[in-house]
Design a protein around this motif. Structure first.
Motif, PDB file in Angstrom:
ATOM      1  N   ASP A  94      -7.976   0.783   4.073  1.00  0.00           N
ATOM      2  CA  ASP A  94      -8.780  -0.389   3.749  1.00  0.00           C
ATOM      3  C   ASP A  94      -8.335  -0.948   2.398  1.00  0.00           C
ATOM      4  O   ASP A  94      -7.351  -0.492   1.801  1.00  0.00           O
ATOM      5  CB  ASP A  94     -10.278  -0.058   3.768  1.00  0.00           C
ATOM      6  N   GLU A  95      -9.072  -1.931   1.907  1.00  0.00           N
ATOM      7  CA  GLU A  95      -8.642  -2.651   0.709  1.00  0.00           C
ATOM      8  C   GLU A  95      -8.716  -1.818  -0.569  1.00  0.00           C
ATOM      9  O   GLU A  95      -8.183  -2.225  -1.608  1.00  0.00           O
ATOM     10  CB  GLU A  95      -9.481  -3.926   0.549  1.00  0.00           C
ATOM     11  N   SER A  96      -9.367  -0.653  -0.521  1.00  0.00           N
ATOM     12  CA  SER A  96      -9.455   0.202  -1.701  1.00  0.00           C
ATOM     13  C   SER A  96      -8.300   1.186  -1.808  1.00  0.00           C
ATOM     14  O   SER A  96      -8.201   1.913  -2.799  1.00  0.00           O
ATOM     15  CB  SER A  96     -10.780   0.981  -1.675  1.00  0.00           C
ATOM     16  N   TRP A  97      -7.417   1.208  -0.804  1.00  0.00           N
ATOM     17  CA  TRP A  97      -6.302   2.164  -0.804  1.00  0.00           C
ATOM     18  C   TRP A  97      -5.350   1.859  -1.970  1.00  0.00           C
ATOM     19  O   TRP A  97      -5.131   0.689  -2.288  1.00  0.00           O
ATOM     20  CB  TRP A  97      -5.564   2.062   0.528  1.00  0.00           C
ATOM     21  N   PRO A  98      -4.769   2.885  -2.589  1.00  0.00           N
ATOM     22  CA  PRO A  98      -3.853   2.633  -3.721  1.00  0.00           C
ATOM     23  C   PRO A  98      -2.646   1.788  -3.313  1.00  0.00           C
ATOM     24  O   PRO A  98      -2.148   1.891  -2.192  1.00  0.00           O
ATOM     25  CB  PRO A  98      -3.413   4.050  -4.135  1.00  0.00           C
ATOM     26  N   TYR A 151       0.826  -1.212   0.000  1.00  0.00           N
ATOM     27  CA  TYR A 151       0.000   0.000   0.000  1.00  0.00           C
ATOM     28  C   TYR A 151       0.862   1.264   0.000  1.00  0.00           C
ATOM     29  O   TYR A 151       1.966   1.294   0.559  1.00  0.00           O
ATOM     30  CB  TYR A 151      -0.899   0.037   1.235  1.00  0.00           C
ATOM     31  N   GLU A 152       0.312   2.330  -0.595  1.00  0.00           N
ATOM     32  CA  GLU A 152       0.939   3.641  -0.509  1.00  0.00           C
ATOM     33  C   GLU A 152       0.970   4.093   0.952  1.00  0.00           C
ATOM     34  O   GLU A 152       0.158   3.653   1.769  1.00  0.00           O
ATOM     35  CB  GLU A 152       0.145   4.668  -1.332  1.00  0.00           C
ATOM     36  N   ASP A 153       1.891   4.971   1.268  1.00  0.00           N
ATOM     37  CA  ASP A 153       1.963   5.562   2.604  1.00  0.00           C
ATOM     38  C   ASP A 153       0.631   6.239   2.915  1.00  0.00           C
ATOM     39  O   ASP A 153       0.092   7.008   2.122  1.00  0.00           O
ATOM     40  CB  ASP A 153       3.108   6.583   2.642  1.00  0.00           C
ATOM     41  N   GLY A 154       0.103   5.950   4.103  1.00  0.00           N
ATOM     42  CA  GLY A 154      -1.181   6.528   4.495  1.00  0.00           C
ATOM     43  C   GLY A 154      -1.101   7.450   5.688  1.00  0.00           C
ATOM     44  O   GLY A 154      -2.139   7.938   6.148  1.00  0.00           O
ATOM     45  N   GLN A 175       1.660   2.623   7.431  1.00  0.00           N
ATOM     46  CA  GLN A 175       0.489   1.874   6.969  1.00  0.00           C
ATOM     47  C   GLN A 175      -0.338   1.407   8.162  1.00  0.00           C
ATOM     48  O   GLN A 175      -0.005   0.421   8.822  1.00  0.00           O
ATOM     49  CB  GLN A 175       0.936   0.691   6.101  1.00  0.00           C
ATOM     50  N   ARG A 176      -1.378   2.143   8.407  1.00  0.00           N
ATOM     51  CA  ARG A 176      -2.295   1.838   9.511  1.00  0.00           C
ATOM     52  C   ARG A 176      -3.479   1.060   8.939  1.00  0.00           C
ATOM     53  O   ARG A 176      -4.535   1.604   8.651  1.00  0.00           O
ATOM     54  CB  ARG A 176      -2.753   3.142  10.165  1.00  0.00           C
ATOM     55  N   MET A 177      -3.287  -0.225   8.778  1.00  0.00           N
ATOM     56  CA  MET A 177      -4.249  -1.049   8.070  1.00  0.00           C
ATOM     57  C   MET A 177      -5.455  -1.434   8.920  1.00  0.00           C
ATOM     58  O   MET A 177      -5.338  -1.699  10.107  1.00  0.00           O
ATOM     59  CB  MET A 177      -3.565  -2.322   7.556  1.00  0.00           C
ATOM     60  N   SER A 178      -6.603  -1.486   8.256  1.00  0.00           N
ATOM     61  CA  SER A 178      -7.856  -1.865   8.910  1.00  0.00           C
ATOM     62  C   SER A 178      -8.255  -3.284   8.526  1.00  0.00           C
ATOM     63  O   SER A 178      -8.225  -3.655   7.353  1.00  0.00           O
ATOM     64  CB  SER A 178      -8.968  -0.895   8.489  1.00  0.00           C
ATOM     65  N   GLY A 188     -13.046 -11.651  -2.987  1.00  0.00           N
ATOM     66  CA  GLY A 188     -12.538 -10.297  -2.883  1.00  0.00           C
ATOM     67  C   GLY A 188     -11.199 -10.238  -2.165  1.00  0.00           C
ATOM     68  O   GLY A 188     -10.575 -11.259  -1.896  1.00  0.00           O
ATOM     69  N   ILE A 189     -10.777  -9.019  -1.868  1.00  0.00           N
ATOM     70  CA  ILE A 189      -9.500  -8.763  -1.211  1.00  0.00           C
ATOM     71  C   ILE A 189      -9.753  -8.461   0.259  1.00  0.00           C
ATOM     72  O   ILE A 189     -10.685  -7.725   0.602  1.00  0.00           O
ATOM     73  CB  ILE A 189      -8.781  -7.570  -1.880  1.00  0.00           C
ATOM     74  N   TYR A 190      -8.906  -9.022   1.119  1.00  0.00           N
ATOM     75  CA  TYR A 190      -9.044  -8.815   2.568  1.00  0.00           C
ATOM     76  C   TYR A 190      -7.694  -8.439   3.181  1.00  0.00           C
ATOM     77  O   TYR A 190      -6.687  -9.117   2.952  1.00  0.00           O
ATOM     78  CB  TYR A 190      -9.543 -10.097   3.250  1.00  0.00           C
ATOM     79  N   ASN A 191      -7.685  -7.353   3.961  1.00  0.00           N
ATOM     80  CA  ASN A 191      -6.536  -7.065   4.815  1.00  0.00           C
ATOM     81  C   ASN A 191      -6.541  -8.059   5.962  1.00  0.00           C
ATOM     82  O   ASN A 191      -7.556  -8.208   6.656  1.00  0.00           O
ATOM     83  CB  ASN A 191      -6.620  -5.657   5.396  1.00  0.00           C
ATOM     84  N   VAL A 192      -5.421  -8.732   6.172  1.00  0.00           N
ATOM     85  CA  VAL A 192      -5.299  -9.687   7.276  1.00  0.00           C
ATOM     86  C   VAL A 192      -4.254  -9.125   8.224  1.00  0.00           C
ATOM     87  O   VAL A 192      -3.047  -9.237   8.017  1.00  0.00           O
ATOM     88  CB  VAL A 192      -4.903 -11.084   6.764  1.00  0.00           C
TER      89      VAL A 192
END
Length: 314
Positions: free
Chosen positions: A140-144, A131-134, A279-282, A229-233
């Motif tokens: 979430d999974e739609s982040w570039p 993921y790009e720096d956030g 990257q603060r992933m949800s 679909g895509i899932y952040n784990v």
């Protein structure tokens, strides 16, 4: 915690003796699933058999042979990777060539065979830190996404799952956060921390999303019944690097180390730039679709459990 599976399935798994796979197999079997696992050596197949799986030898790059092996299988879980053996080797571009082959060509062959065999679900491991720096934003999974050259094949693997869905199956992508557990990589991290330095590149207040091996495995099992679909784990609470490294330091009884020198990060080029991103992933989608929750809500709780176990193995 995981949601109860709707019914027992016939599951085929690659990468079964990796740090996540060894936890996935007994969890699947405990939930009543019938498990077939690929082992590349007699020793690995013996280990898989001891865990209760049907252990087979198979070249998964061979589409025809794999299609035959998948007869009657309902779900394929592809956890196969070929990671460099140390943090130092991870900085060398040529050390990733075999992993690229596994993710790009191996995933495509396995997905094609699964489609041809009538498999219903294809689950593909992936790597969330593309993921790009956030900054402080929840990702979430739609982040570039923007992979570095060394892990562009991650997206090739994800495309294999997408093609499986296009052919009528349910393709699932598991974007795993950074793993930790009682393995050699944690041992390397402990060694660097004891020398007074952070093993993680990036600013001390940049987020590092992570996940314990056991929690990664329980998420895999939970996703066996999830929609495509895509899932952040990842765990519930990503820590900033200062906190993550501080948890390691506290567990080994040393002071919080200094940040990694900037010149070292610069020497790592684009690969180190990727690993330096905040990257603060949800995991909200994963939890909403499956009811899953990690055993360790954050590395603040998980690292103190993993460090003593790693030290006992050294």
């Amino acid at each position: 915690m995981t949601a109860s599976p709707s019914k027992p399935q016939r599951v085929f798994i690659t990468g079964a003796t990796g740090v996540v796979g060894v936890h996935v197999i007994p969890a699947l079997i405990a939930r009543g699933h019938d498990v077939t696992a690929v082992g590349r050596s007699p020793e690995k197949r013996a280990r898989l058999h001891a865990m209760g799986a049907c252990a087979i030898e198979l070249d998964t790059f061979d589409v025809r042979a794999t299609r035959r092996a998948l007869d009657g299988i309902t779900t394929v879980i592809n956890l196969a990777t070929h990671m460099p053996s140390s943090a130092f080797r991870m900085m060398l571009p040529w050390e990733w060539r075999e992993n690229d082959h596994v993710r790009r060509d191996g995933s495509a062959a396995l997905a094609e065979a699964a489609s041809g065999a009538g498999v219903q679900r294809f689950m593909q491991e992936s790597f969330a830190p593309i993921y790009e720096d956030g900054g402080e934003t929840w990702i979430d999974e739609s982040w570039p996404v923007r992979p570095a050259p060394y892990n562009r094949s991650t997206l090739d693997a994800e495309r294999s799952a997408a093609r499986f869905s296009e052919r009528g199956g349910a393709g699932i992508v598991l974007r795993f956060a950074g793993f930790y557990g009682p393995d050699p990589m944690l041992g390397e991290m402990i060694g660097v921390v004891k020398k007074g330095w952070s093993p993680l590149p990036g600013a001390p207040d940049a987020y590092w999303s992570s996940l314990a091996h056991e929690d990664a495995a329980s998420a895999v099992v939970a996703l066996v019944d999830a929609p495509a679909g895509i899932y952040n784990v990842c765990d519930d609470e990503p820590l900033v690097r200062r906190e993550f490294v501080g948890a390691v330091a506290s567990a080994v009884g040393v002071s919080v180390p200094r940040p990694m020198p900037r010149f070292l990060s610069a020497l790592g080029g684009k690969s180190m730039e990727l690993l330096s991103r905040s990257q603060r992933m949800s995991n909200a989608r994963l939890k909403a679709e499956t009811g899953w929750s990690p055993k360790w809500p954050s590395a603040r709780e998980g690292i103190p459990a993993a460090v003593p176990e790693r030290q006992s193995r050294s």
